[in-house]
Design an enzyme around this catalytic site. Sequence first.
Site, PDB file in Angstrom:
ATOM      1  N   GLU A 133       9.061  -0.318   3.309  1.00  0.00           N
ATOM      2  CA  GLU A 133       9.179   0.832   4.088  1.00  0.00           C
ATOM      3  C   GLU A 133      10.485   1.279   3.918  1.00  0.00           C
ATOM      4  O   GLU A 133      10.793   2.551   3.894  1.00  0.00           O
ATOM      5  CB  GLU A 133       8.615   0.488   5.520  1.00  0.00           C
ATOM      6  CG  GLU A 133       7.217   0.338   5.622  1.00  0.00           C
ATOM      7  CD  GLU A 133       6.492   1.391   5.868  1.00  0.00           C
ATOM      8  OE1 GLU A 133       7.001   2.734   5.554  1.00  0.00           O
ATOM      9  OE2 GLU A 133       5.214   1.440   5.712  1.00  0.00           O
ATOM     10  N   ARG A 137      11.452   5.103   2.340  1.00  0.00           N
ATOM     11  CA  ARG A 137      11.831   6.064   3.365  1.00  0.00           C
ATOM     12  C   ARG A 137      13.375   6.136   3.217  1.00  0.00           C
ATOM     13  O   ARG A 137      13.928   7.280   2.938  1.00  0.00           O
ATOM     14  CB  ARG A 137      11.469   5.780   4.665  1.00  0.00           C
ATOM     15  CG  ARG A 137      10.048   5.600   4.813  1.00  0.00           C
ATOM     16  CD  ARG A 137       9.854   5.335   6.435  1.00  0.00           C
ATOM     17  NE  ARG A 137       8.444   5.075   6.676  1.00  0.00           N
ATOM     18  CZ  ARG A 137       7.891   5.077   7.736  1.00  0.00           C
ATOM     19  NH1 ARG A 137       8.165   6.029   8.547  1.00  0.00           N
ATOM     20  NH2 ARG A 137       6.500   4.873   7.921  1.00  0.00           N
ATOM     21  N   ASP A 260      -3.253   1.898  -2.365  1.00  0.00           N
ATOM     22  CA  ASP A 260      -3.047   3.386  -2.686  1.00  0.00           C
ATOM     23  C   ASP A 260      -1.904   3.752  -3.644  1.00  0.00           C
ATOM     24  O   ASP A 260      -2.125   4.227  -4.734  1.00  0.00           O
ATOM     25  CB  ASP A 260      -3.036   4.265  -1.397  1.00  0.00           C
ATOM     26  CG  ASP A 260      -2.262   3.630  -0.254  1.00  0.00           C
ATOM     27  OD1 ASP A 260      -1.496   2.744  -0.651  1.00  0.00           O
ATOM     28  OD2 ASP A 260      -1.946   4.222   0.681  1.00  0.00           O
ATOM     29  N   GLU A 376      -1.749  13.037   3.653  1.00  0.00           N
ATOM     30  CA  GLU A 376      -2.165  12.889   2.233  1.00  0.00           C
ATOM     31  C   GLU A 376      -3.060  13.983   1.772  1.00  0.00           C
ATOM     32  O   GLU A 376      -3.034  14.308   0.686  1.00  0.00           O
ATOM     33  CB  GLU A 376      -2.846  11.401   2.126  1.00  0.00           C
ATOM     34  CG  GLU A 376      -2.026  10.419   1.861  1.00  0.00           C
ATOM     35  CD  GLU A 376      -1.184   9.786   3.205  1.00  0.00           C
ATOM     36  OE1 GLU A 376      -0.369   8.982   3.054  1.00  0.00           O
ATOM     37  OE2 GLU A 376      -1.366  10.432   4.400  1.00  0.00           O
TER      38      GLU A 376
END
Length: 470
Positions: A133, A137, A260, A376
């Site tokens: 993360e 980010r 994903d 998404e």
Amino acid sequence: MRTMRHIFFAGLALSLLAACASQPPSTEAPAVRDAAVAAALARQGADAAMAARVKAEFLHAWNGYKQHAWGHDALLPLSKGARDWYGESLLMTPVDALDTLLVMGLDKEADEARELIATQLSFDRDLDVKHFEIVIRLLGGLLSSYQMTGDTRLLALADDLGTRLLPAFDSPTGLPYVYVNLRTGNAHGAESNPAEAGTLLLEYGTLARLTGKPVYYEKAKRALVETYRRRSPIGLVGERFDVETGDWTRTKTHIGARIDSYYEYLWKCWRLFGDRDCLAMWNDSIAAANRYLPEEVDGMLWYGHVDMATGGRVSSQYGALDAFMPGLLAYSGDLDRAKRLQASSFAMWQVHSIEPEAYDYRRRVVTQAAYPLRPEIVESAWYLYRLTADPAYRDMGRVMFDDFVKHTRTDAGFAALKSVVTKEKADDMESFVLAETFKYFYLLYAAPETLDPGVVVLNTEAHPLRPIVQ
């Protein structure tokens, strides 16, 4: 210097002039031609109005953050408070949102955010942070904003952060641990997944090329390759593995959470770096995914869950995170499959006028009702519009944006939903709402030159990264 607003309307005018200049002499009656031109102008005006509307709603969320949570990681949009991920702020929202502010031409707000980051953000903290993360980010946001502004303070922060994160890769396999301490470098969390191990090379690779430190590229690429090497004999990866042994601990496979963006980065690392190993891994992996995951139900295309070893069907689950795949398929050239899967994603959205976290497409029921304000499906609409110029995707976006605002807007910002069925709100507005969701809605209606996916590559947090000539 021209603002993004000036660029937008200049681009709009130029596109109209070019369209008129490129048309051959028409044999249509003047009234028919005039009606067609009027319709085209009306659509252009409607799209410009939509871009302005998205920007206004983004500013509502940004101003709510400034008023109630400035200097903290995230806004609590119902209680009008603030939340810090680890008890101390790492300025998650300002870093994540800065390049969106720049893309939208919000120069004053961008300058305020940039100064806050450059003068107040420090990574010398005794904090165990989630490696993946923080990379997508913070590291991604700092790198993108540096490339857009040239502010070397942002690159210095990115380099410092990258150095502090590198011990995460010190496992026996080279697969990264889940957590790493920013001050001590102690890493832990052995059960990870393909997404968290394979969604790192865009950021570390860009940092390597900007700083001249190849160790960043080498560590992240090894993690991606080691993930790929553990695929099954039929070419599929599982859902979870142990980073110390390399053994799979959960063998279900799909395109949703924990897998994903592994697929996403195989393709995008080829696009950004021209790394032929990534292209070869992509070609092999997407062929296996397209062979075993798709399922036709009542004439619609879905990607479900199967066993990685056998390809046997496990469940008919699809959800908000899976909805990135139409965009990736389109971006990689598979437009026909992308269009069909996007139609299924939008059908899922329309069941309750907003998408659930998970949906059983065979039973046509929501299985996880939350909506964390995910981007998404909008991302996929943008890629499909940019690659087909089909206005149907902008029409789709209008429906989704109307629903988004209607069901999630609050006095202070935008709130996640506990349930798409009841529309009950949760006191949560993740930084990705400003980094991704609003950015993709805006790009769907902005002038094409605002951000060209043929020139830049967006990381999985929608931070645009530019190729670096070596």
